[in-house]
Design a protein around this motif. Structure first.
Motif, PDB file in Angstrom:
ATOM      1  N   THR A  71      29.968  -4.272  85.094  1.00 29.30           N
ATOM      2  CA  THR A  71      30.854  -4.287  83.925  1.00 29.30           C
ATOM      3  C   THR A  71      30.168  -3.918  82.615  1.00 29.30           C
ATOM      4  OG1 THR A  71      30.447  -6.669  83.665  1.00 29.30           O
ATOM      5  CG2 THR A  71      32.380  -6.011  84.949  1.00 29.30           C
ATOM      6  N   GLY A  72      28.840  -3.762  82.631  1.00 25.61           N
ATOM      7  CA  GLY A  72      28.140  -3.482  81.386  1.00 25.61           C
ATOM      8  C   GLY A  72      26.937  -2.588  81.572  1.00 25.61           C
ATOM      9  N   PRO A  73      26.346  -2.131  80.487  1.00 30.04           N
ATOM     10  CA  PRO A  73      25.189  -1.236  80.558  1.00 30.04           C
ATOM     11  C   PRO A  73      23.960  -1.934  81.134  1.00 30.04           C
ATOM     12  CG  PRO A  73      26.214  -1.168  78.379  1.00 30.04           C
ATOM     13  CD  PRO A  73      26.792  -2.334  79.102  1.00 30.04           C
ATOM     14  N   LEU A  74      23.175  -1.172  81.874  1.00 28.48           N
ATOM     15  CA  LEU A  74      21.903  -1.674  82.396  1.00 28.48           C
ATOM     16  C   LEU A  74      20.996  -2.107  81.260  1.00 28.48           C
ATOM     17  CD1 LEU A  74      20.042  -1.934  84.963  1.00 28.48           C
ATOM     18  CD2 LEU A  74      19.242   0.379  84.427  1.00 28.48           C
ATOM     19  N   VAL A  76      21.672  -3.560  78.661  1.00 30.03           N
ATOM     20  CA  VAL A  76      22.055  -4.867  78.127  1.00 30.03           C
ATOM     21  C   VAL A  76      21.761  -5.962  79.139  1.00 30.03           C
ATOM     22  CG1 VAL A  76      24.017  -6.318  77.456  1.00 30.03           C
ATOM     23  CG2 VAL A  76      23.810  -4.015  76.537  1.00 30.03           C
ATOM     24  N   VAL A  77      22.157  -5.731  80.386  1.00 32.93           N
ATOM     25  CA  VAL A  77      22.084  -6.777  81.407  1.00 32.93           C
ATOM     26  C   VAL A  77      20.649  -7.240  81.659  1.00 32.93           C
ATOM     27  CG1 VAL A  77      22.520  -7.329  83.829  1.00 32.93           C
ATOM     28  CG2 VAL A  77      24.205  -6.019  82.515  1.00 32.93           C
ATOM     29  N   GLN A  78      19.739  -6.304  81.898  1.00 34.66           N
ATOM     30  CA  GLN A  78      18.379  -6.702  82.259  1.00 34.66           C
ATOM     31  C   GLN A  78      17.627  -7.374  81.111  1.00 34.66           C
ATOM     32  OE1 GLN A  78      19.178  -6.612  85.569  1.00 34.66           O
ATOM     33  NE2 GLN A  78      16.956  -6.550  85.651  1.00 34.66           N
ATOM     34  N   PRO A  79      17.732  -6.890  79.875  1.00 34.69           N
ATOM     35  CA  PRO A  79      17.100  -7.663  78.788  1.00 34.69           C
ATOM     36  C   PRO A  79      17.639  -9.090  78.683  1.00 34.69           C
ATOM     37  CG  PRO A  79      17.519  -5.442  78.048  1.00 34.69           C
ATOM     38  CD  PRO A  79      18.182  -5.567  79.398  1.00 34.69           C
ATOM     39  N   ALA A 120      21.138  -6.726  69.324  1.00 34.73           N
ATOM     40  CA  ALA A 120      22.024  -6.429  68.199  1.00 34.73           C
ATOM     41  C   ALA A 120      21.634  -5.131  67.510  1.00 34.73           C
ATOM     42  CB  ALA A 120      22.000  -7.587  67.202  1.00 34.73           C
ATOM     43  N   LEU A 121      20.333  -4.878  67.395  1.00 34.53           N
ATOM     44  CA  LEU A 121      19.861  -3.672  66.710  1.00 34.53           C
ATOM     45  C   LEU A 121      19.998  -2.435  67.589  1.00 34.53           C
ATOM     46  CD1 LEU A 121      16.680  -5.215  65.085  1.00 34.53           C
ATOM     47  CD2 LEU A 121      18.633  -4.284  63.834  1.00 34.53           C
ATOM     48  N   ALA A 122      19.604  -2.550  68.857  1.00 29.09           N
ATOM     49  CA  ALA A 122      19.685  -1.392  69.754  1.00 29.09           C
ATOM     50  C   ALA A 122      21.127  -1.078  70.115  1.00 29.09           C
ATOM     51  CB  ALA A 122      18.861  -1.650  71.016  1.00 29.09           C
ATOM     52  N   ALA A 123      21.953  -2.115  70.248  1.00 25.03           N
ATOM     53  CA  ALA A 123      23.384  -1.971  70.534  1.00 25.03           C
ATOM     54  C   ALA A 123      23.670  -0.956  71.637  1.00 25.03           C
ATOM     55  CB  ALA A 123      24.132  -1.585  69.253  1.00 25.03           C
ATOM     56  N   SER A 239      14.359  -1.070  81.878  1.00 26.05           N
ATOM     57  CA  SER A 239      15.804  -1.023  82.119  1.00 26.05           C
ATOM     58  C   SER A 239      16.527  -0.287  80.998  1.00 26.05           C
ATOM     59  CB  SER A 239      16.356  -2.447  82.251  1.00 26.05           C
ATOM     60  OG  SER A 239      15.852  -3.070  83.406  1.00 26.05           O
ATOM     61  N   VAL A 240      16.058  -0.461  79.765  1.00 31.21           N
ATOM     62  CA  VAL A 240      16.642   0.295  78.653  1.00 31.21           C
ATOM     63  C   VAL A 240      16.417   1.793  78.864  1.00 31.21           C
ATOM     64  CG1 VAL A 240      16.515   0.741  76.177  1.00 31.21           C
ATOM     65  CG2 VAL A 240      16.435  -1.609  77.019  1.00 31.21           C
ATOM     66  N   VAL A 241      15.190   2.158  79.265  1.00 31.31           N
ATOM     67  CA  VAL A 241      14.867   3.573  79.513  1.00 31.31           C
ATOM     68  C   VAL A 241      15.698   4.128  80.653  1.00 31.31           C
ATOM     69  CG1 VAL A 241      13.042   5.162  80.217  1.00 31.31           C
ATOM     70  CG2 VAL A 241      12.528   3.332  78.592  1.00 31.31           C
ATOM     71  N   LEU A 242      15.794   3.390  81.757  1.00 31.32           N
ATOM     72  CA  LEU A 242      16.586   3.852  82.898  1.00 31.32           C
ATOM     73  C   LEU A 242      18.060   3.965  82.540  1.00 31.32           C
ATOM     74  CD1 LEU A 242      14.972   1.813  85.829  1.00 31.32           C
ATOM     75  CD2 LEU A 242      14.704   4.247  85.344  1.00 31.32           C
ATOM     76  N   GLY A 243      18.538   3.034  81.712  1.00 31.84           N
ATOM     77  CA  GLY A 243      19.932   3.115  81.286  1.00 31.84           C
ATOM     78  C   GLY A 243      20.216   4.393  80.514  1.00 31.84           C
TER      79      GLY A 243
END
Length: 291
Positions: A71-74, A76-79, A120-123, A239-243
């Motif tokens: 239901t959400g971005p990778l 967001v979830v992994q952090p 909040a900053l990376a959003a 996870s942010v990079v992979l997303g």
């Protein structure tokens, strides 16, 4: 949907933390055994109701993580899942009746503020539910080469650096496992048959098991203070990079990047201090085994 995903990820992190504490409680109730009695100790654990509750909670947390990824971005979830360490120490302090000292409380706050600030900053927003096979191929080659290099380098390192390096390799494995889970779940609208006919769910199982083995190596190689920051931040950042790379998720940069780095630094400091907390580095009263 973003709020739902964050709530599910938090529930998954709390579930993982609760499972760890319950299973550690069961192991503490049995007490340390002789090496030749390990098989009987395993049997005793399986007969412990507390241990079984921990195993069931671990299964529920896996379901929550899968739903969060669906239901959400990778990114967001992994952090958000990195808050597991914080919840583990909170719940462990309650179960083992050990109050956190002021430094540990400050570390709790730093980790929570750093994580919330970064998100909040990376959003992270948007993105697709699946990734093309060609991009998976290149990602798999890069990840395999990086993990292989880290493991080869770790063999020649002393205890603490080896734990950090193996912890980084483990984090890479867990991050890619989550990405594979997200891709597999993205095919679920086409039917269960479409999901089972793809390679992603099977690769996720194999990679997840391999990452679990690496985790045990990292924990045995050195202290939690050496491996946990690499595990926590490595998983979150990759996870942010992979997303972004695989699922085309959007992350806000520009001038915000300066504050994002500061938030990550705060998260790192909090994680490092929690890993050094007396809750896990010192025994209890009467020389009790540390949890």
């Amino acid at each position: 949907m973003m709020a739902l995903s964050i709530c599910l990820a938090l529930l998954a992190a709390i579930g993982n933390a609760g499972a760890s504490v319950l299973q550690r409680r069961a192991a503490a109730d049995i007490g340390p055994g002789r090496p030749q009695a390990r098989s009987s100790a395993v049997g005793a654990l399986l007969r412990q109701r507390v241990w079984m509750w921990g195993a069931a909670l671990l299964g529920l947390s896996g379901i929550c993580q899968a739903l969060a990824l669906a239901t959400g971005p990778l990114a967001v979830v992994q952090p958000v899942m990195s808050s597991e360490l914080l919840f583990t120490l909170v719940l462990g302090g309650v179960v083992f009746r050990r109050r956190p000292d002021r430094r540990t409380q400050l570390a709790f706050a730093a980790m929570a503020v750093g994580l919330a600030g970064f998100l909040a900053l990376a959003a992270p927003t948007g993105g697709r539910s699946t990734a093309p096979a060609a991009e998976w191929l290149w990602t798999g080659v890069c990840v395999a080469a990086t993990v292989g290099l880290l493991i080869a380098v770790s063999v020649r390192l002393p205890s603490a650096p080896r734990a950090a390096v193996v912890g980084t390799a483990t984090a890479i494995g867990f991050a890619l496992t989550a990405a594979l889970m997200k891709d597999a779940l993205g095919r679920l609208p086409d039917g269960v048959g479409a999901l089972l006919s793809t390679w992603q769910p099977y690769a996720a199982v194999v990679l997840g098991l391999g990452s679990f083995v690496l985790l045990q190596v990292a924990l045995r190689a050195g202290s939690l203070a050496a491996s946990q920051p690499a595990l926590t931040l490595g998983d979150a950042l990759l996870s942010v990079v992979l997303g972004v790379v695989l699922f085309e998720e959007h992350v806000q940069l520009g001038i915000r990047a300066v504050f994002e780095v500061f938030a990550l630094g705060l998260l790192f400091w909090g994680c490092l201090q929690l890993a050094r907390s007396p809750l896990v580095t010192e025994g209890g009263e009467g020389g009790a085994e540390k949890w």
